[in-house]
Design an enzyme around this catalytic site. Structure first.
Site, PDB file in Angstrom:
ATOM      1  N   ASP A 184       5.203   3.013   6.696  1.00 20.89           N
ATOM      2  CA  ASP A 184       6.446   2.447   7.266  1.00 20.89           C
ATOM      3  C   ASP A 184       7.676   3.288   6.927  1.00 20.89           C
ATOM      4  OD1 ASP A 184       6.515   1.499   4.596  1.00 20.89           O
ATOM      5  OD2 ASP A 184       7.054  -0.569   5.158  1.00 20.89           O
TER       6      ASP A 184
ATOM      7  N   ALA B 207       0.525 -10.613  -5.656  1.00 21.37           N
ATOM      8  CA  ALA B 207      -0.816 -10.443  -5.091  1.00 21.37           C
ATOM      9  C   ALA B 207      -0.829  -9.455  -3.926  1.00 21.37           C
ATOM     10  CB  ALA B 207      -1.367 -11.792  -4.637  1.00 21.37           C
ATOM     11  N   GLY B 208       0.302  -8.796  -3.687  1.00 21.29           N
ATOM     12  CA  GLY B 208       0.355  -7.830  -2.579  1.00 21.29           C
ATOM     13  C   GLY B 208       0.429  -8.515  -1.234  1.00 21.29           C
ATOM     14  N   LEU B 209       0.848  -9.786  -1.213  1.00 22.03           N
ATOM     15  CA  LEU B 209       0.914 -10.535   0.053  1.00 22.03           C
ATOM     16  C   LEU B 209       2.363 -10.826   0.435  1.00 22.03           C
ATOM     17  CD1 LEU B 209      -2.062 -12.977  -0.632  1.00 22.03           C
ATOM     18  CD2 LEU B 209      -2.102 -10.841   0.655  1.00 22.03           C
TER      19      LEU B 209
ATOM     20  N   SER C 152       5.097 -12.087  -1.247  1.00 24.02           N
ATOM     21  CA  SER C 152       5.732 -13.365  -1.585  1.00 24.02           C
ATOM     22  C   SER C 152       7.250 -13.213  -1.609  1.00 24.02           C
ATOM     23  CB  SER C 152       5.231 -13.871  -2.936  1.00 24.02           C
ATOM     24  OG  SER C 152       5.478 -12.902  -3.934  1.00 24.02           O
ATOM     25  N   SER C 153       7.740 -12.055  -2.014  1.00 21.48           N
ATOM     26  CA  SER C 153       9.196 -11.875  -2.088  1.00 21.48           C
ATOM     27  C   SER C 153       9.816 -11.832  -0.692  1.00 21.48           C
ATOM     28  CB  SER C 153       9.547 -10.601  -2.867  1.00 21.48           C
ATOM     29  OG  SER C 153       9.004  -9.465  -2.239  1.00 21.48           O
TER      30      SER C 153
ATOM     31  N   ASP D 126       6.919  -5.494   5.717  1.00 18.54           N
ATOM     32  CA  ASP D 126       6.649  -6.870   5.286  1.00 18.54           C
ATOM     33  C   ASP D 126       7.559  -7.876   5.982  1.00 18.54           C
ATOM     34  OD1 ASP D 126       4.990  -5.496   3.619  1.00 18.54           O
ATOM     35  OD2 ASP D 126       6.250  -5.717   1.852  1.00 18.54           O
TER      36      ASP D 126
ATOM     37  N   TYR E 184       5.384   3.320  -6.729  1.00 18.44           N
ATOM     38  CA  TYR E 184       5.746   3.250  -5.311  1.00 18.44           C
ATOM     39  C   TYR E 184       6.806   4.310  -4.996  1.00 18.44           C
ATOM     40  CZ  TYR E 184       7.033   1.135  -0.820  1.00 18.44           C
ATOM     41  OH  TYR E 184       7.285   0.918   0.516  1.00 18.44           O
TER      42      TYR E 184
HETATM   43  C1  GLA Z   1       4.918  -2.700   0.279  1.00 17.20           C
HETATM   44  C2  GLA Z   1       6.267  -2.421   0.923  1.00 17.20           C
HETATM   45  C3  GLA Z   1       6.100  -2.046   2.389  1.00 17.20           C
HETATM   46  C4  GLA Z   1       5.049  -0.963   2.572  1.00 17.20           C
HETATM   47  C5  GLA Z   1       3.785  -1.288   1.803  1.00 17.20           C
HETATM   48  C6  GLA Z   1       2.790  -0.160   1.833  1.00 17.20           C
HETATM   49  O1  GLA Z   1       4.343  -3.851   0.820  1.00 17.20           O
HETATM   50  O2  GLA Z   1       7.099  -3.544   0.819  1.00 17.20           O
HETATM   51  O3  GLA Z   1       7.345  -1.667   2.909  1.00 17.20           O
HETATM   52  O4  GLA Z   1       5.572   0.285   2.221  1.00 17.20           O
HETATM   53  O5  GLA Z   1       4.051  -1.602   0.457  1.00 17.20           O
HETATM   54  O6  GLA Z   1       2.287   0.004   3.101  1.00 17.20           O
END
Ligand code: GLA
Length: 386
Positions: free
Chosen positions: A40, A127-129, A131-132, A176, A228
Site C-alpha cells: 500500500d 492480532a493483525g486485524l 483493531s486500531s 486498513d 515496519y
Molecule cells: C499494516 C498497515 C497497512 C499495511 C499492512 C501491510 O496493516 O496498517 O497500511 O501496510 O500493515 O500490508
C-alpha cells in the site's frame, strides 16, 4: 478487546456513564488482507476485506472542547482530554485513536467540538486485524456525520492515515482504513493505492466449499515499533536507487536489472513488493475467472515472499501456515503488517476441524501460546447503527 454488545446496550451504558443520550451509535470493522502485503505505501495494489468483527462507538458532541472516553472492556478507565492544544501522542492505549482522528480532522480544517464516547469492540487487538483502524473509522464516521463535514470516503482514508502516522506514530499506509470504510458484504476491496480506485470483487468462499480461517498466533505486534518502519525505508531506498516514484512503477520484468544496482537486502525487499503486486493482480483475475479455489498457490507464494524476502514472518506464523497446509488448507499466508498477528488459511469446509486441531496441537508441541482460530467472511464497511 472482546466485548460484543448491541447498539441498545451500548447506548444504555453511555447514558449511565455520561448522563445523556448519545447522538448515535456507529460501527466499523476490522479487516483481513487476502493478499497484497506492504504494497500500500508503495502505491501498489491490495485486496483486503472487512470482517464481521467491529468496533462500536456511542458518541455525543459537547458544547466545549473536552473529550471523555470510556470503553466497555475497562482498559484505562475514564480518560479526559481537551482538543484545544492537543499534541500528537496524547492519550493512553486505545484512546489515542479517537483523539488522533479528532486531531487530524481539525488539522484538515473541520470544526470538531469536544465529545463523549463509549467504545465497545470485538476486534482482537494486536492480532493483525486492524483493531486500531476499526476504532478510528467508527469515530471518524460519527464525527464526519455529526459535524456536517461530509468528507468523502477517500478523504476520510487520508485523514485517518494522518492520525496514525502523526498522532499515533505508526508509519502505515491506507489499506486498513480503506477496507474498514469501503468494505462491502460478500466482497473483497481491490484497491489501487496510487489513486484510491476501488473495485469490489465478489469473494464467496462458502459457495466453493471453502472457509477462510484466521489463526491468531497471539504474538502481539505494534507498527509503531521499528520493524515496519525499517521495511518502509528499504522500499523507499529501492525506489530512489531505481529512479521511480514508487515501487509500484517497477515490474517483475525489471527485477533482473534491479539486481545489478541494489544491495542484496534492498533487492529482496523490492522483489517482495514487486512480485506481491503481481500476485494481487493475478488473484483478482483468478477470482473472477475461476473462483476462490484457484488462488491457493498465490497465497502460498505470498507467504514465502514475506518469510524469505521481506522477512516479516515469525516462527508462530510459519508454523500456522505450514501446519494448516499439511492438514488440508489449499493456501495460507500471514496477513497484515507481520512480526506477529494472524495467518489466514483457505480451507475446504470438510477439513476445517482437522486444520484447527492440527494447528492447536502443533502450537502446543512447540510450546507456543494456544492460538485462537475462527472463520471470517467479508462484511459491511463502517455504518451508523442507531
Ligand atoms: C499494516 C498497515 C497497512 C499495511 C499492512 C501491510 O496493516 O496498517 O497500511 O501496510 O500493515 O500490508
Amino acid at each position: 478487546m472482546t466485548a460484543t454488545n448491541d447498539a441498545t446496550t451500548i447506548a444504555q451504558r453511555f447514558r449511565e456513564t455520561f448522563g445523556a443520550d448519545p447522538d448515535g451509535v456507529w460501527q466499523a470493522p476490522g479487516r483481513v488482507n487476502l493478499i497484497g502485503e506492504h504494497t500500500d505505501y508503495n502505491e501498489g495494489f491490495v485486496l483486503p476485506f472487512a470482517i464481521d468483527k467491529t468496533a462500536k462507538v456511542a458518541l455525543r458532541l459537547r458544547a466545549d472542547s473536552n473529550v471523555r472516553l470510556l470503553s466497555t472492556f475497562g482498559g484505562h478507565g475514564l480518560v479526559e482530554a481537551s482538543l484545544d492544544g492537543l499534541e500528537p501522542g496524547t492519550g493512553q492505549g486505545w484512546t489515542h485513536y479517537p483523539l488522533g482522528v479528532a486531531w487530524a480532522l481539525r488539522e484538515r480544517g473541520v470544526d470538531v467540538p469536544g465529545f463523549d464516547v463509549l467504545l465497545d469492540s470485538d476486534v482482537p487487538s494486536g492480532a493483525g486485524l486492524s483493531s486500531s483502524h476499526a476504532i478510528e473509522c467508527a469515530v471518524i464516521t460519527a464525527l464526519n456525520e455529526l459535524t456536517g463535514a461530509g468528507l468523502a470516503a477517500e478523504d476520510l482514508v487520508l485523514v485517518t492515515q494522518r492520525a496514525e502516522n502523526i498522532f499515533v506514530g505508526a508509519p502505515t499506509g491506507i489499506m486498513d482504513q480503506s477496507a474498514s470504510l469501503r468494505g462491502a458484504k460478500g466482497h473483497a476491496v481491490f484497491l489501487d493505492c496510487r489513486d484510491q480506485h476501488v473495485e469490489l470483487v465478489p469473494f464467496d468462499a462458502e459457495a466453493s466449499g471453502l472457509v477462510l480461517l484466521v489463526i491468531d498466533t497471539k504474538v502481539s505486534h505494534s507498527h509503531a515499533d521499528g520493524g515496519y518502519a525499517s521495511r518502509r525505508a528499504s522500499c523507499e531506498l529501492g525506489a530512489q536507487v531505481l529512479g521511480v516514484r514508487a515501487l509500484r512503477d517497477v515490474g517483475v520484468e525489471d527485477l533482473e536489472e534491479a539486481a545489478g544496482v541494489l544491495d542484496e537486502t534492498t533487492l529482496r525487499r523490492v522483489r517482495h513488493v514487486v512480485t506481491e503486486n503481481d500476485r494481487v493482480l493475478q488473484t483478482v483475475e483468478l477470482l473472477g475467472s475461476q473462483g476462490p479455489a484457484s488462488i491457493g498457490q498465490l497465497l502460498d507464494a505470498s507467504h514465502a515472499s514475506m518469510r524469505d524476502d521481506f522477512e516479516i514472518s515469525c516462527p508462530e506464523l510459519d508454523l500456522a501456515v505450514d501446519t494448516s497446509k499439511e492438514h488440508g488448507a489449499i493456501g495460507a499466508r500471514m496477513t497484515g503488517g507481520g512480526f506477529g498477528g494472524s495467518a489466514i488459511a483457505l480451507t475446504p469446509v470438510g477439513l476445517q476441524q482437522q486444520v484447527r486441531d492440527g494447528v492447536v496441537r502443533a502450537f502446543a508441541g512447540a510450546g507456543f501460546t494456544e492460538p485462537d482460530i475462527f472463520a471470517v467472511t467479508p462484511a459491511a464497511g463502517a455504518l451508523r447503527l442507531a
